[in-house]
Enzyme design. Structure first.
Site, PDB file in Angstrom:
ATOM      1  N   GLN A  10     -27.684 -30.817 127.208  1.00  0.00           N
ATOM      2  CA  GLN A  10     -28.604 -31.948 127.159  1.00  0.00           C
ATOM      3  C   GLN A  10     -27.934 -33.235 126.669  1.00  0.00           C
ATOM      4  O   GLN A  10     -28.056 -34.291 127.296  1.00  0.00           O
ATOM      5  CB  GLN A  10     -29.794 -31.609 126.254  1.00  0.00           C
ATOM      6  N   ASP A  30     -12.118 -24.222 128.114  1.00  0.00           N
ATOM      7  CA  ASP A  30     -12.852 -23.014 127.769  1.00  0.00           C
ATOM      8  C   ASP A  30     -13.102 -23.004 126.259  1.00  0.00           C
ATOM      9  O   ASP A  30     -12.164 -22.922 125.463  1.00  0.00           O
ATOM     10  CB  ASP A  30     -12.047 -21.784 128.186  1.00  0.00           C
ATOM     11  N   LEU A  31     -14.364 -23.073 125.871  1.00  0.00           N
ATOM     12  CA  LEU A  31     -14.703 -23.152 124.447  1.00  0.00           C
ATOM     13  C   LEU A  31     -14.385 -21.861 123.693  1.00  0.00           C
ATOM     14  O   LEU A  31     -14.336 -21.864 122.463  1.00  0.00           O
ATOM     15  CB  LEU A  31     -16.182 -23.492 124.284  1.00  0.00           C
ATOM     16  N   THR A  56     -25.537 -22.110 121.894  1.00  0.00           N
ATOM     17  CA  THR A  56     -26.832 -22.492 121.333  1.00  0.00           C
ATOM     18  C   THR A  56     -27.894 -21.409 121.462  1.00  0.00           C
ATOM     19  O   THR A  56     -29.034 -21.626 121.054  1.00  0.00           O
ATOM     20  CB  THR A  56     -27.352 -23.773 122.008  1.00  0.00           C
ATOM     21  N   THR A  95     -26.464 -28.706 113.359  1.00  0.00           N
ATOM     22  CA  THR A  95     -27.850 -28.289 113.461  1.00  0.00           C
ATOM     23  C   THR A  95     -28.527 -28.106 112.109  1.00  0.00           C
ATOM     24  O   THR A  95     -27.854 -27.846 111.098  1.00  0.00           O
ATOM     25  CB  THR A  95     -27.916 -26.948 114.234  1.00  0.00           C
ATOM     26  N   TYR A 119     -26.401 -17.745 114.460  1.00  0.00           N
ATOM     27  CA  TYR A 119     -26.196 -19.098 114.999  1.00  0.00           C
ATOM     28  C   TYR A 119     -25.915 -20.076 113.868  1.00  0.00           C
ATOM     29  O   TYR A 119     -24.935 -20.833 113.907  1.00  0.00           O
ATOM     30  CB  TYR A 119     -27.423 -19.528 115.800  1.00  0.00           C
ATOM     31  N   LYS A 123     -22.381 -22.132 113.094  1.00  0.00           N
ATOM     32  CA  LYS A 123     -22.375 -23.603 113.069  1.00  0.00           C
ATOM     33  C   LYS A 123     -21.901 -24.118 111.715  1.00  0.00           C
ATOM     34  O   LYS A 123     -21.174 -25.122 111.638  1.00  0.00           O
ATOM     35  CB  LYS A 123     -23.767 -24.137 113.400  1.00  0.00           C
TER      36      LYS A 123
END
Length: 283
Positions: A10, A30-31, A56, A95, A119, A123
């Site tokens: 997004q 490539d992450l 995510t 986040t 998650y 992060k």
């Protein structure tokens, strides 16, 4: 030129509407391969880097924390180290999930962290890696992102609201819905300011105003879209998910306004723009 990791997300989609942006997809970087991310920065030699990519899937991360760790922690760490070596600004989007979601007071950037699941843990590890790199950087925590692209609450509500006469929506989780376009504009502005003033390095918050519950957000979506769908408030325990969600996603964004001159965006204006964009896409 600003190099952006992420191309279809997004915020990445919103960033690509800005001149001077080069966005990298999975084929280009490539992450799950931190070394490839570092090599991409060296190859492009940008003026700044924005990491708008992440694992995510909050529930999926519970089952695949190792991959989430590479994408959300190891890769940003490698990006930050490379940017530090090149002395260029690195903007990393994080986040509200790094917090435990307790209380009703908005979390300040220096509030104690305490993620509830995989998650948030990955992060938070990413934030620590970015800080540990020692370069000029801004970690920008945000929440409840929405846009006309990808998967998000607004698009889900529009779909369900047209299919059903009534919906049950969680009302005991509160936060600030944030338009992706406003996040994109904020990151570009922060990158420019960091280039001029490395002292602005730090951790900041950016979310939409006013804070609302998911149920209230849903009602506003339906009202503005002209959808006759009744929303009934429920509590989180009535809608169980593999990963716990924070009840309090409120973020104190005062420092972002003070340091960078970027106020909290009114998410209702952003919602109107997203609805207009989705309507235009149907034409």
């Amino acid at each position: 030129m600003i190099l952006v990791f992420g191309k279809t997300g997004q915020v990445a989609c919103a960033l690509q509407r800005t001149d001077g942006i080069t966005a990298l997809d999975r084929q280009a970087a490539d992450l799950t391969d931190p070394a490839a991310c570092a090599a991409a920065i060296r190859a492009h030699r940008p003026q700044a880097v924005i990491n708008a990519a992440a694992f995510t899937g909050v529930d999926a991360a519970e089952a695949d924390e190792a991959v989430a760790e590479r994408v959300n922690a190891a890769a940003p760490g490698a990006m930050a180290e490379t940017c530090a070596a090149m002395d260029i600004p690195f903007i990393h989007i994080s986040t509200d999930y790094v917090f435990d979601g307790t209380g009703e007071t908005p979390f300040a950037p220096d509030a104690p962290t305490g993620p509830l699941g995989a998650y948030g843990r990955t992060k938070l590890a990413g934030e620590r890696a970015v800080r540990g790199a020692g370069g000029r950087h801004a970690i920008l925590r945000t929440a409840w992102v929405f846009s006309a692209h990808g998967s998000n609450f607004v698009k889900t509500m529009l779909r369900l609201g047209r299919e059903r006469d009534a919906l049950n929506v969680v009302s005991d989780q509160v936060g600030g819905p944030t338009p992706a376009a406003d996040i994109a504009a904020a990151t570009v502005s922060i990158a420019g300011q960091l280039a001029q003033d490395p002292a602005k390095t730090g951790t900041y918050h950016f979310s939409g105003a006013p804070d609302v519950s998911w149920a209230c957000f849903a009602r506003e979506i339906f009202a503005r879209a002209g959808i006759a769908c009744t929303v009934t408030d429920i509590v989180s325990s009535q809608y169980p998910t593999p990963a716990l969600r924070p009840a309090n996603s409120r973020l104190d964004c005062a420092e972002t306004a003070r340091v960078f001159g970027i106020p909290r965006p009114d998410w209702r204006a952003g919602l109107a723009q997203v609805l207009a964009e989705l309507e235009a896409d149907k034409a």
